[in-house]
Write an enzyme that holds these catalytic residues in place. Structure first.
Site, PDB file in Angstrom:
ATOM      1  N   ARG A 236       4.256 -27.985 -13.056  1.00 34.75           N
ATOM      2  CA  ARG A 236       3.988 -26.771 -12.285  1.00 34.75           C
ATOM      3  C   ARG A 236       3.949 -27.142 -10.807  1.00 34.75           C
ATOM      4  O   ARG A 236       3.361 -28.158 -10.432  1.00 34.75           O
ATOM      5  CB  ARG A 236       2.633 -26.149 -12.682  1.00 34.75           C
ATOM      6  N   GLU A 265       6.906 -20.242  -6.608  1.00 35.03           N
ATOM      7  CA  GLU A 265       8.261 -19.879  -7.043  1.00 35.03           C
ATOM      8  C   GLU A 265       8.296 -18.440  -7.566  1.00 35.03           C
ATOM      9  O   GLU A 265       7.265 -17.941  -8.032  1.00 35.03           O
ATOM     10  CB  GLU A 265       8.737 -20.858  -8.135  1.00 35.03           C
ATOM     11  N   HIS A 283      13.757 -24.322 -12.158  1.00 34.53           N
ATOM     12  CA  HIS A 283      12.822 -24.296 -13.306  1.00 34.53           C
ATOM     13  C   HIS A 283      13.591 -24.180 -14.640  1.00 34.53           C
ATOM     14  O   HIS A 283      13.459 -23.191 -15.366  1.00 34.53           O
ATOM     15  CB  HIS A 283      11.813 -23.151 -13.159  1.00 34.53           C
TER      16      HIS A 283
HETATM   17  C1  DGY Z   1       6.787 -24.010 -19.861  1.00 40.38           C
HETATM   18  O1  DGY Z   1       7.088 -23.937 -21.050  1.00 40.38           O
HETATM   19  O2  DGY Z   1       5.613 -24.073 -19.474  1.00 40.38           O
HETATM   20  C2  DGY Z   1       7.925 -24.049 -18.886  1.00 40.38           C
HETATM   21  O3  DGY Z   1       7.522 -24.130 -17.609  1.00 40.38           O
HETATM   22  C3  DGY Z   1       8.929 -22.965 -19.145  1.00 40.38           C
HETATM   23  O4  DGY Z   1       9.632 -23.388 -20.253  1.00 40.38           O
END
Ligand code: DGY
Length: 319
Positions: A236, A265, A283
């Site tokens: 993240r 984002e 992402h």
């Molecule tokens: C998650 O699964 O947390 C990702 O960031 C998106 O697939």
């Protein structure tokens, strides 16, 4: 029973729900649903399949009249007030394990892209600027004998360590607790975050986002990184204090950084686009056909279980 899905999904999730007598409504547009649209659509839903891009806070939860489950189509669930949902007897689920390999593969791709300066090379070719082979052209960093610092030795951290180990690297890690399996398998030692940053040539971030990990990589500790080091983040964006990392990259205090995730984002800091020593991805850690189908189908399984009075497969709790 009615289920609201906030984004069109890949795979058979919708069919699975319908085959179980569940009425499905999917947000029809190919964009993130607005908060007002979300509030309106989930009011009378028995279950929701949400994305990590929707904030499901107290206000949203209080708006739910009959919801029994929020199935987040992501492994991360920092977008949901899980404790409050649980207090209201609403189960929250995520999609662990099935996206581990896809995310680890992408992490390694980012490491190599940064270390071997793939962005600069590709750009040179597209702009027709390549005048031929030169002994000193685009010199990068080799993996062999480098130290890889895994920040967060959970499933994805483990899968990245396994891949990176095969390049002949040494693995070290930071985590809140000792991970004996990780230590044994990779002969890896646990360090404090600062000590890891001082030692690692490659830093790979795999922590979940919560109050304790927000900006855990910041101005004070990022500056301890080695000059020829690479950092990548596929977890993240908010885990790294981005503006401090950008300063280090601008001053070439570290070699390069690979981003799949960003603070705030999808809006990204415009400074990032100007830097040659960054590799930017939108992402896509879990974005393979196989993984995204499996994620959606796991959400459907969780919904079917809960709406038929059984326990979810992959519940999450916050204590
Ligand atoms: C998650 O699964 O947390 C990702 O960031 C998106 O697939």
């Amino acid at each position: 029973m009615k289920v609201f899905i906030t984004r069109k999904l890949v795979g058979k999730a919708e069919q699975m729900l319908k085959a179980n007598g569940i009425q499905v409504k999917t947000f029809p547009e190919d964009r993130a649903i607005s908060r007002a649209e979300l509030l309106k659509n989930i009011k009378d839903a028995d279950g929701i399949i949400s994305m990590f891009t929707e904030k499901i806070d107290k206000k949203v939860i209080d708006n739910l009249e009959r919801c029994k489950i929020i199935a987040n189509c992501a492994v991360g669930f920092n977008n949901i007030d899980v404790r409050y949902a649980n207090e209201k007897n609403i189960a929250v689920t995520n999609t662990p394990e099935i996206l581990t390999d896809a995310t680890a593969d992408l992490t390694v791709a980012l490491v190599l892209a940064c270390a071997r300066r793939l962005r600069e090379g590709e750009r040179m070719m597209r702009k027709n600027e390549w005048t031929g082979w030169k002994p000193q052209q685009l010199l990068g960093l080799e993996m062999k004998n480098k130290t890889v610092g895994i920040v967060g030795a959970g499933r994805i951290g483990y899968a990245v360590a396994k891949r990176m180990k095969s390049f002949g690297t040494k693995i070290i890690y930071f985590d809140r607790k000792n991970n004996l399996k990780f230590e044994k398998e990779f002969s890896a030692k646990r360090f404090s975050l600062s000590a890891l940053l001082r030692r690692a040539d490659i830093v790979s971030v795999h922590l979940p986002l919560d109050k304790k990990t927000l900006h855990i990589l910041n101005k004070d500790n990022l500056k301890q990184m080695k000059k020829n080091s690479v950092i990548v983040n596929t977890s993240r964006g908010e885990i790294i204090e981005e503006k401090s990392l950008i300063q280090l990259l601008k001053k070439k205090k570290i070699f390069a950084a690979g981003f799949d995730v960003y603070e705030g984002e999808p809006v990204i800091n415009p400074e990032l686009r100007k830097l040659d020593n960054v590799f930017l991805l939108p992402h896509i850690g879990s974005a393979t056909v196989e993984t995204r189908s499996a994620m959606a189908e796991l959400c459907a399984k969780n919904i079917i279980k809960v709406l038929s009075g059984r326990k979810p497969v992959t519940p999450v709790y916050v204590r």
